[in-house]
Design an enzyme around this catalytic site. Structure first.
Site, PDB file in Angstrom:
ATOM      1  CD1 TRP A 381       0.693  -0.490   3.059  1.00 49.97           C
ATOM      2  CD2 TRP A 381      -0.443   1.157   3.842  1.00 49.97           C
ATOM      3  NE1 TRP A 381       1.603   0.152   4.517  1.00 49.97           N
ATOM      4  CE2 TRP A 381       0.699   1.128   4.583  1.00 49.97           C
ATOM      5  CE3 TRP A 381      -1.630   2.002   3.666  1.00 49.97           C
ATOM      6  CZ2 TRP A 381       0.308   2.167   5.507  1.00 49.97           C
ATOM      7  CZ3 TRP A 381      -1.811   2.979   5.001  1.00 49.97           C
ATOM      8  CH2 TRP A 381      -0.696   2.863   5.911  1.00 49.97           C
ATOM      9  CG  ASP A 382       4.807   0.768   0.981  1.00 47.52           C
ATOM     10  OD1 ASP A 382       4.172  -0.076   1.658  1.00 47.52           O
ATOM     11  OD2 ASP A 382       5.960   0.887   2.034  1.00 47.52           O
ATOM     12  CD  GLU A 510       3.087  -4.398   8.617  1.00 46.08           C
ATOM     13  OE1 GLU A 510       3.923  -5.133   9.176  1.00 46.08           O
ATOM     14  OE2 GLU A 510       2.514  -3.933   7.431  1.00 46.08           O
ATOM     15  CE  LYS A 622       6.553  -2.566  11.516  1.00 50.07           C
ATOM     16  NZ  LYS A 622       6.660  -3.261  10.444  1.00 50.07           N
TER      17      LYS A 622
HETATM   18  C1  BGC Z   1       5.125  -1.683   6.666  1.00 48.16           C
HETATM   19  C2  BGC Z   1       3.918  -1.218   5.923  1.00 48.16           C
HETATM   20  C3  BGC Z   1       4.912  -1.063   5.065  1.00 48.16           C
HETATM   21  C4  BGC Z   1       5.766  -2.278   4.842  1.00 48.16           C
HETATM   22  C5  BGC Z   1       7.238  -2.461   3.148  1.00 48.16           C
HETATM   23  C6  BGC Z   1       6.250  -2.495   7.229  1.00 48.16           C
HETATM   24  O1  BGC Z   1       7.387  -2.132   7.874  1.00 48.16           O
HETATM   25  O2  BGC Z   1       4.856  -1.515   8.791  1.00 48.16           O
HETATM   26  O3  BGC Z   1       3.018  -0.601   6.351  1.00 48.16           O
HETATM   27  O4  BGC Z   1       3.293  -1.140   3.878  1.00 48.16           O
HETATM   28  O5  BGC Z   1       6.762  -1.717   5.465  1.00 48.16           O
HETATM   29  O6  BGC Z   1       7.128  -0.472   3.525  1.00 48.16           O
END
Ligand code: BGC
Length: 840
Positions: A381-382, A510, A622
């Site tokens: 989703w970034d 997360e 997080k």
């Molecule tokens: C984050 C996610 C993100 C992923 C990739 C993870 O550390 O918690 O939100 O999509 O990294 O960048």
């Protein structure tokens, strides 16, 4: 240490001097090579080359990446269950064409041990070329000057151009250059050097190491200084061809030799070099990849690319790149007057977004762009929440590509929804080929919010560009299918005036997983349902033919729309009267608070030191979750709610994900924590430049880089667009003289010059644009800039909310919230040490 503008001064300015338009390095160091390989990587969104030294030996990790070029492998879950992700996808380390080994008097140049009276490496943001100038005193005491350059073309996405020039300054000597293309994915280095990346500890954020042979050699060919290698990926069946042309210019006596093997091509130039007679080698490289076209055909494509460059001359491509970047900066540059250090860092970040996305055509935007193998080259989703806002307002073509890419994944998302017993479409949490690749469902698949994030980015794009054609013909399907998912996933509680709930999902945070009624998810799902309903209605009104075609294509029934709206209007938004905040989810406030202030610094990020269950048991984040909803859907919350929510969540947020800082900065600025906003911004600005998360070696944090633009434009610039209206309520930090940015809205580019006392809008291209500035409608036309006076820069709150403020807070049931840190046993080892088999 902070500078006079409140920003951190992390960088050693002797080694990395300030330059507003380039990243410069004046001394080589083998100690932080992983970081500098990432910082000096060049790429165009399709092809990326890490900043490995030309001579091709010492490195943290040699890397050449092609967006989407991946290998698949069966995921073996120790305990299987229905619907778990089955196919792992990992970006492949494409054959390395960067190598130019140098020998003078048959002695190799080895940078870490070489005597280097002069060294400079520069990545220029105006031409996108990486150059290096080195003076080398050989073991025999001869002075050699080396100049090299590396460029991955933005205008010709299959092309890279390298030059390597050697001049002996004070003596004659035999010089040999071995220019190579080497398959590093399957072999060790030509000289069996183990790369540093293989020797470091396990970290779930890194790519898997594939043990089987990945690239099966298909074609090898050489002739007249041209070399071609073709491969097929063992499991994914993807194909690749790489080809290189060499031109040598020198007045010295010389000979050229060629070798080609399955995994290696070598062009060797042997020169009897005389003093002050330069030897210049130009290496032009082309890569083509495909999901299944035979590599022979790709070889032909490489040949065509190389023939064209041979005909046009490399200067044509250098000039085209310069022109492309001039246009890029005209569209997207953000200027911080009088702040050269921050200016450099801002431009480095914005340049990274171009390198990650400019020519990503047909693919998504990986979390690390094409600068490293971190997160296995996956799309998350970034892109939608952190990168697309920037692209939409500055480079809409690239935003459209990224959204079209999601559209092409719709069938896979439909299948996934079906597999998970749902109607509509469920997009994978992480993927390259459209299938879910997240083996850990709790922090992966359960993030259903990705559906709404895509809908959000799509609507933002359409509102900003007016590209209704894309919506009408294709993208409307994304809105309908994601709305269907929400309607089907959620359920009603109570009769008549009941509420609509979504259970068993994970929000962006997360550290809290599989919960009921995650606030972010519910707020965004509501947005998604309404956006789908209104897009369908608009289509019906404005383009009945497209509407009819869509209804037929998707089998859409009239009553579905009313049903979406009913669900949206009654979506349950958790609010706790006693604490006066929006709980992150239905059970969040039941948990005890993790005492972050009391947590040993060595135990961060928490994910590397505590079992997920330990973390899940506490109120600890997080990354921004409710706070992200406050930003993206700000019009749904009052100023008081935003302040209360921010105060509550900010001290609980670890920022263990780099996606957090920019959002915390934006909302801190809005509610009035000005210093804190600058603080979060500064940390995000230097996330990679100063390697603040210790894993820049795995690649650029592209979401954070895109988020830098958001922090500047939405945060300090105060722009908002969440409800389709462009509004502005600026928050220029007191210590900053000004801030200038540009946004393009429906083909009109407007420059916004924000100063302490006013904001001025000037149309740079196009006709007119309308903003809402603190409730006043401001229309700007091409004829005259408009200046709006500002009384202040919003509310001011000194300091930052602290965890201790929570101590003694009572829950709705009257119980006290307490704070503690789980014990860490002296013999607790980070996962790296406990699971050595996972990193080699
Ligand atoms: C984050 C996610 C993100 C992923 C990739 C993870 O550390 O918690 O939100 O999509 O990294 O960048």
């Amino acid at each position: 240490m902070k500078d006079e503008f409140g920003l951190p001064t992390y960088l050693d300015r002797d080694r990395f001097p300030i330059d507003e338009w380039a990243l410069r390095e004046t001394a080589f160091s083998a100690d932080d090579q992983g970081k500098t390989e990432t910082l000096f990587a060049v790429g165009n969104g399709y092809l990326g080359m890490r900043g490995n030294v030309e001579e091709g030996r010492e490195s943290f990790s040699h890397g050449t990446f092609i967006n989407g070029f991946h290998e698949t492998w069966p995921i073996r879950h120790a305990e299987e269950a229905y619907g778990f992700a089955r196919i792992g996808q990992t970006i492949v380390n494409a054959p390395d064409a960067k190598i130019m080994r140098l020998y003078v008097d048959d002695e190799p140049l080895l940078l870490p041990v070489a005597d280097l009276p002069a060294y400079e490496r520069v990545l220029d943001f105006r031409d996108g070329i990486l150059t290096r100038t080195v003076d080398w005193r050989t073991p025999a005491g001869k002075h050699v000057r080396l100049k090299s350059s590396r460029m991955v073309s933005i205008t010709e996405r299959h092309l890279a151009i390298m030059t390597y020039e050697i001049t002996l300054l004070d003596a004659d000597a035999p010089v040999t250059v071995s220019s190579q293309i080497l398959n590093r994915q399957d072999g060790s280095d030509e000289y069996h050097v183990r790369s540093a990346a293989l020797g470091t500890r396990f970290d779930p954020r890194r790519a898997e190491h594939l043990h089987e042979r990945v690239l099966l050699p298909q074609t090898q060919w050489e002739g007249d200084g041209r070399y071609v290698l073709g491969f097929t990926c063992q499991n994914s069946g993807m194909t690749l061809a790489v080809a290189a042309d060499h031109t040598v210019e020198t007045a010295n006596e010389m000979e050229e030799l060629g070798f080609v093997e399955e995994d290696l091509a070598k062009h060797v130039v042997r020169v009897r070099a005389r003093k002050n007679q330069p030897i210049r080698i130009t290496k032009v490289v082309s890569y083509h990849t495909s999901r299944g076209v035979p590599s022979r055909e790709l070889v032909d494509r490489c040949r065509r690319t190389l023939d064209r460059v041979a005909h046009d001359g490399i200067e044509t491509y250098v000039e085209a790149q310069r022109a492309w970047l001039a246009d890029y900066w005209a569209r997207c540059d953000v200027v911080l007057p009088e702040q050269p250090a921050a200016q450099q860092a801002v431009r480095w970040n914005l340049f990274q977004v171009a390198q990650a996305s400019a020519r990503a055509e047909g693919s998504g935007i990986p979390a690390k762009g094409v600068s490293g193998s971190g997160y296995s080259g996956h799309y998350f989703w970034d892109s939608e929440v952190y990168v697309l806002p920037f692209l939409t307002y500055t480079m809409p073509r690239a935003a459209r590509n990224a959204l079209r890419f999601r559209y092409t994944m719709l069938d896979a998302a439909r299948r996934r929804a079906h597999e998970l017993n749902q109607k509509g479409a469920l997009f994978p949490w992480r993927t390259i080929n459209g299938e879910e690749a997240s083996a850990y469902y709790a922090a992966g698949t359960a993030q259903y919010h990705i559906d709404a994030d895509i809908a959000y980015a799509l609507c933002q794009y359409v509102a900003a560009t007016g590209d209704v054609d894309f919506l009408a013909r294709e993208a409307i399907d994304l809105l309908v299918e994601t709305a269907r998912l929400w309607r089907d996933l959620g359920f009603w509680r109570g009769n008549g005036a009941g509420t609509f709930h979504i259970h068993g999902v994970t929000g962006p945070d997360e550290y809290t997983t599989v919960v009921n009624d995650n606030l972010y998810t519910n707020v965004m799902a509501r947005y998604n349902l309404r956006a789908a309903a209104s897009a369908v209605r608009n289509l019906q009104e404005n383009d009945p033919a497209a509407h009819r075609a869509m209804v037929k294509r998707l089998g859409l029934r009239e009553e579905e729309i009313a049903d979406w709206l009913r669900a949206a209007d009654n979506l349950y938004i958790p609010f706790d009267e006693r604490v006066g905040i929006h709980p992150q989810d239905a059970q969040f406030l039941e948990k005890e608070v993790w005492d972050l202030d009391g947590t040993p610094k060595d135990n961060r990020p928490l994910l590397l030191y505590y079992h997920p269950l330990v973390i899940y048991r506490f109120q600890v984040l997080k990354q921004a979750d409710v706070v992200l909803a406050l930003f993206l859907q700000g019009h749904e919350f009052t100023a008081e709610q935003k302040r209360a929510d921010f105060d509550y969540y900010d001290p609980l947020t670890t920022g263990d994900s780099t996606l957090s800082g920019v959002v915390q900065s934006i909302v801190a600025a809005e509610v009035g924590y000005q210093e804190l906003a600058v603080d979060y911004f500064g940390k995000s600005l230097y996330v990679d430049l100063a390697d603040l998360h210790g894993n820049t070696s795995d690649g650029v944090h592209v979401a954070s880089a895109g988020g830098i633009w958001s922090a500047l434009v939405y945060g300090f610039g105060g722009m908002r667009d969440g409800n389709g209206v462009l509004s502005m309520d600026p928050r220029l930090p007191e210590l900053w003289p000004g801030l200038t940015y540009r946004v393009t809205v429906k083909d009109t580019r407007v420059r916004v010059d924000l100063r302490q006392q006013d904001v001025t809008f000037t149309i740079e291209t196009g006709e007119r644009v309308t903003f809402d500035v603190r409730g006043e409608k401001v229309t700007v036309t091409a004829a005259t800039p408009v200046t709006v006076p500002l009384e202040d820069q919003g509310p001011r709150i000194i300091g930052a909310p602290r965890t201790k403020d929570l101590e003694g807070t009572r829950r709705a049931d009257g119980t006290l919230v307490t704070a503690k840190v789980p014990d860490v046993h002296d013999d607790a080892l980070p996962i790296a040490v406990m699971r050595p088999e996972t990193y080699d």
